[in-house]
Design a protein around this motif. Structure first.
Motif, short mmCIF file in Angstrom:
data_model
loop_
_atom_site.label_atom_id
_atom_site.label_comp_id
_atom_site.label_asym_id
_atom_site.label_seq_id
_atom_site.Cartn_x
_atom_site.Cartn_y
_atom_site.Cartn_z
N LYS A 109 40.96 40.78 38.13
CA LYS A 109 42.23 40.72 37.41
C LYS A 109 42.34 39.40 36.65
O LYS A 109 42.74 39.38 35.46
CB LYS A 109 43.40 40.85 38.39
N ASP B 299 47.33 45.20 37.50
CA ASP B 299 47.49 45.63 38.89
C ASP B 299 46.46 46.69 39.26
O ASP B 299 45.97 46.73 40.40
CB ASP B 299 48.90 46.17 39.11
N VAL C 243 43.27 45.15 40.39
CA VAL C 243 43.28 44.66 41.78
C VAL C 243 42.95 45.81 42.72
O VAL C 243 42.17 45.65 43.67
CB VAL C 243 44.64 44.04 42.13
N SER D 204 39.49 43.45 42.60
CA SER D 204 39.98 42.27 43.31
C SER D 204 40.86 41.44 42.40
O SER D 204 40.93 41.67 41.18
CB SER D 204 38.80 41.41 43.78
N GLU D 205 41.51 40.46 42.98
CA GLU D 205 42.28 39.50 42.20
C GLU D 205 41.38 38.73 41.24
O GLU D 205 41.81 38.32 40.16
CB GLU D 205 43.01 38.54 43.14
N GLU D 206 40.13 38.53 41.63
CA GLU D 206 39.19 37.80 40.76
C GLU D 206 38.96 38.54 39.45
O GLU D 206 38.97 37.94 38.37
CB GLU D 206 37.86 37.61 41.49
#
Length: 534
Positions: free
Chosen positions: A498, A487, A490, A494-496
């Motif tokens: 992560k 988390d 993120v 970013s989610e990428e």
């Protein structure tokens, strides 16, 4: 020069191969062998010094090493820092930060090589010193140091790469490439055993003379065992350690009377206070003009983090998120970071943000004042604190919380905060040319005592660890062991990113553990299974 650099005479002698015995029935006259070398007490000390030397390597020139600094892992992999410097400089660090590391990356290869060099040297000592006829008290101490340094090296590797080939003795040529990779739990158990033996063998800090200050102590072994237990509890606890195990180790350190909080947080990381009463384990360096390669007495750790506009390369930039974590007027903030226009040990700082800096901040704890900057800028004499008493207090606070003793946890956290409230301004921060520690005029209401309970108390302990130990290369491991790492990625990126980290994670019995690639040459030469996603 400090003791760990008194090592050069053994580089060509200490590790003579035992293969000689395959060809000769008699000991060759006039030649040092593994059996005769350790019969001399001075040689035995030099051999142990050689292990300290290997764990201190952080820059190129030694066995082909590239730069390999703990901040690249503990700070930059976390939400506390970004790579820094110019966009294209040392792109491998940015690849690490985004979990896009290649299997031939020089940073991981250097860490692997340096730590296994230390393991090899420790194994030489642990194999050949026990039969020596030198003084038993000295022998026991040296064996304790070797156990500690082998554990330190394996722990350093395990939290980055996962399970490892476990070597208890020098690897015979017939076994090269044939040592299997152990599980992470087996690796942790191996490290536990080394640290437990070190605790039994090592003196306390006060039992060392001034010339040996900085050597591993019983307190250092207990501190690293507590740190290991905490990491196991949050990642892979197949060995069944408990918070009581953590508490017993930290409590023994606290009750030993060997350590205390340094009286002024602002002075903790200044060179005149090296090896102070708060320092439990500290990597020793000294001045020299030998540059990158051996014989290396200094470190590149400081120049690589210092301001590109003055004396440095500008890496490891503290994030705005870390800065915002500090409470209003917390005196630890200006000791941890500095920015454009600040005065640091009498030197006005001009930071080229965003040209050669990613966040607008630099690591104040790594700063080296002008008077201690050698002509060879790669070779700083400033020590690196690896474990200190405030960390032990906060480890015990976390253990006490999990054992249901919230009152003790609160008292320990507030003890750390009380010391911070008494801090002066950072050294030489009030005027150009100054080296004074100037008191704050009014800190009323700053850092009030914590009075939380339940989950809020646990989060207060985590908060205190982040601000007290900021930019000391600990944050990444705290995030992983507490299940907050993905988390945090993120929030930082970013989610990428992560997803990149998750793709490179191994399954622990508690939380998943992101791991870096085993260097491809090592994986191929030793037949080791590569880590996920590489």
């Amino acid at each position: 020069m400090r003791f760990i650099k008194h090592v050069l005479p053994i580089l060509g002698l200490a590790f003579v191969s035992q293969a000689c015995e395959d060809f000769l029935e008699k000991e060759p006259l006039g030649v040092e062998t593994d059996k005769t070398f350790y019969q001399d007490a001075d040689n035995a000390v030099l051999a142990v010094n050689g292990i300290y030397d290997a764990v201190s390597w952080d820059a190129g020139g030694i066995i082909g090493s590239s730069n390999t600094f703990e901040w690249m892992y503990g700070d930059v992999l976390s939400d506390d820092a970004k790579k820094g410097s110019t966009t294209g400089d040392f792109i491998e660090v940015k690849q690490m930060e985004r979990w896009e590391t290649l299997t031939n990356a020089s940073i991981q290869s250097s860490t692997w090589n340096n730590m296994f060099t230390a393991v090899h040297r420790a194994n030489q000592v642990l194999s050949y010193l026990p039969t020596s006829s030198i003084d038993e008290e000295l022998k026991t101490r040296l064996l304790g140091e070797a156990h500690f340094l082998r554990a330190y090296s394996y722990f350093n590797l395990a939290i980055k790469f996962g399970g490892l080939p476990l070597m208890e003795e020098p690897v015979a040529p017939s076994k090269w490439g044939k040592v299997p990779r152990a599980s992470l739990a087996e690796t942790f158990a191996f490290i536990e055993n080394d640290l437990q033996q070190a605790i039994e063998m090592l003196p306390t800090r006060s039992e060392f003379g001034a010339a040996d200050l900085g050597r591993a102590t019983e307190g250092a072994a207990r501190g690293y065992l507590a740190r290991l237990y905490m990491y196991e509890l949050g990642t892979d606890n197949a060995n069944g350690v408990t918070w009581q195990d953590v508490y017993e180790q930290t409590n023994a350190i606290i009750n030993s009377g060997q350590y205390a909080l340094f009286n002024n947080y602002a002075g903790l990381f200044e060179m005149e206070n090296e090896n102070n009463v708060e320092s439990i384990f500290e990597i020793q360096f000294s001045s020299g003009a030998t540059g990158w390669g051996p014989p290396k007495t200094g470190t590149a750790n400081n120049v690589i983090q210092n301001n590109r506009s003055t004396w440095g390369w500008g890496f490891n930039n503290p994030t705005v998120d870390l800065v915002n974590e500090f409470e209003a007027r917390d005196p630890r903030l200006p000791v941890t970071v500095y920015t454009d226009g600040d005065i640091v040990v009498g030197e006005l700082q001009k930071i080229d943000y965003p040209g050669s800096n990613e966040t607008g901040y630099l690591n104040r704890k790594a700063f080296v004042e002008p008077g201690f900057r050698p002509s060879d800028a790669q070779n700083s004499p400033k020590n690196i604190i690896k474990l200190r008493y405030a960390d032990v207090l906060l480890m015990q606070a976390e253990a006490a919380y999990h054992l249901g003793n919230e009152g003790e946890a609160l008292a320990l956290v507030n003890q750390v905060r009380a010391r911070a409230r008494k801090s002066t301004k950072p050294k030489g921060s009030t005027a150009e040319g100054s080296t004074a520690y100037v008191p704050y005029e009014n800190l009323t209401g700053v850092l009030p005592d914590v009075s939380a309970s339940g989950q809020a108390l646990l989060e207060a302990i985590w908060h205190e660890r982040r601000v007290e130990l900021g930019m000391e290369a600990i944050r990444y491991y705290d995030l992983v062991r507490t299940g907050r790492y993905f988390d945090a990625l993120v929030e930082k990126y970013s989610e990428e990113v992560k997803a990149n980290a998750q793709r490179h994670a191994i399954s622990g019995s508690v939380n998943p553990i992101p791991v870096l690639p085993i260097p491809i040459n090592e994986a191929q030469a030793w037949g080791l299974e590569q880590n996920p996603g590489y």
